[in-house]
Design a protein around this motif. Structure first.
Motif, short mmCIF file in Angstrom:
data_model
loop_
_atom_site.label_atom_id
_atom_site.label_comp_id
_atom_site.label_asym_id
_atom_site.label_seq_id
_atom_site.Cartn_x
_atom_site.Cartn_y
_atom_site.Cartn_z
N ALA A 118 0.84 -1.21 0.00
CA ALA A 118 0.00 0.00 0.00
C ALA A 118 0.87 1.25 0.00
O ALA A 118 0.62 2.20 -0.76
N SER A 131 1.28 3.64 -3.36
CA SER A 131 0.87 5.04 -3.19
C SER A 131 2.00 5.98 -3.61
O SER A 131 1.78 6.97 -4.32
N ALA A 144 2.47 5.69 -7.41
CA ALA A 144 1.38 6.36 -8.12
C ALA A 144 1.57 7.87 -8.11
O ALA A 144 1.39 8.54 -9.14
N GLY A 145 1.95 8.42 -6.95
CA GLY A 145 2.23 9.84 -6.87
C GLY A 145 3.40 10.25 -7.75
O GLY A 145 3.38 11.30 -8.40
#
Length: 325
Positions: A181, A185, A188-189
């Motif tokens: 996770a 995250s 993705a950022g």
């Protein structure tokens, strides 16, 4: 495995030699690339060689994989995976975090070029690098420390790596889902910021061309900033592609799926990524490529001495090296 060790050591040694010995690269971006190379180098010095040692030991001592997984092959309750495993996990997290910082640094340079020098300083960059290493290794050790023995590091017979595993089949180890996770995250950022940077560069180039046709001028972005943004974008995509299979495996493993062949491919694709950056830098950065060729020629004794009577030989040798590369 041995060939991979050689590739990782050779490639990242070249990166560190070029970045440390060239004043041009003593910038916040250069320091972040040095941090990334050190994390990759740790895999080639510690993580992959341990896998070679384990395979050779098991082969010649006829020990079972279960002995290595339970940490009894060296006697007692201590096992080298207690060190190698967190190093592998910590360096992987450092790589993800460093790529995120590189992308953030380029985003500021693209979106706020006038404030770049004041916002991005060497001191702040070095502090962020230190904090990222401390934070990532704390996260890597956290499951083992705070599970009170519920989660251990074991040598996995499928992946041929030291990975997290439950001490007992009944232990609930869903806490490890926090790793994918966190990683996804951050990735993705990072991918989103890279996409925005590249879109901004494209729109800026289009606007500048249109204004030039009308006789107006628009301050152009630095060529080095544009080149660095493209390089970091490619670096992010390559790392995301190599890391995603491991994250998928971790999720599946925690949920109870056993993918032996897939886990082997996933972990070794990630390990192979540690020797790719030198190729990317050589292709996208002409200055890095020339310095690397000069360093290689000098180390092999093919580079002319400072007392050469014909100084024009140096550019010709560099050009010849570039054409060969």
């Amino acid at each position: 495995m041995v060939l991979l060790i050689v590739a990782i050591l050779y490639g990242n040694t070249i990166i560190l030699a070029v970045l440390l010995r060239t004043k041009h690269f003593h910038t916040p971006q250069g320091f972040l690339k040095i941090s990334l190379a050190v994390a990759d180098l740790a895999l080639g010095i510690l993580v992959v060689p341990f896998s070679v040692y384990a395979e050779v030991s098991i082969l010649f001592t006829n020990a079972s994989f279960l002995d290595w997984a339970k940490g009894v092959s060296l006697g007692g309750s201590w096992h080298p995976c207690n060190v190698i495993g967190p190093i592998f996990a910590g360096c992987t997290l450092v790589s993800i975090t460093t790529i995120f910082l590189l992308t953030t640094e380029r985003s500021i340079a693209i979106f706020k070029p006038l404030h770049k020098e004041s916002l991005i300083t060497r001191g702040r960059t070095l502090l962020l690098i230190l904090l990222s290493w401390l934070t990532c290794f704390f996260l890597a050790l956290a499951p083992v420390i705070f599970s009170h023995g519920g989660i251990v590091m074991e040598y996995d017979h499928c992946s041929r790596m030291c990975i997290y595993a439950p001490a007992s089949p009944t232990y609930d180890w869903h806490i490890l889902l926090l790793f994918p996770a966190f990683d996804f995250s951050l990735l993705a950022g990072t991918l989103l910021m890279n996409a925005l940077c590249l879109a901004t560069i494209r729109n800026h180039t289009r606007r500048r061309r249109l204004l030039a046709e009308k006789g107006h001028r628009l301050p152009r972005l630095s060529f080095s900033d544009i080149k660095a943004a493209k390089t970091i974008g490619a670096l992010t995509i390559i790392f995301a592609a190599s890391f995603s299979p491991v994250a998928v495996f971790v999720v599946g493993n925690v949920l109870g799926y056993k993918w032996c062949t897939f886990s082997f491919l996933a972990f070794w694709i990630l390990a192979s990524n540690s020797c790719c950056n030198v190729i990317l830098y050589s292709v996208t950065d002409q200055h890095f490529r020339r310095r690397a060729i000069k360093l290689l020629l000098f180390s092999r004794g093919h580079f002319p001495s400072h007392h050469s009577t014909n100084p024009s030989l140096e550019p010709s040798i560099l050009d010849m090296g570039n054409s060969k590369l």
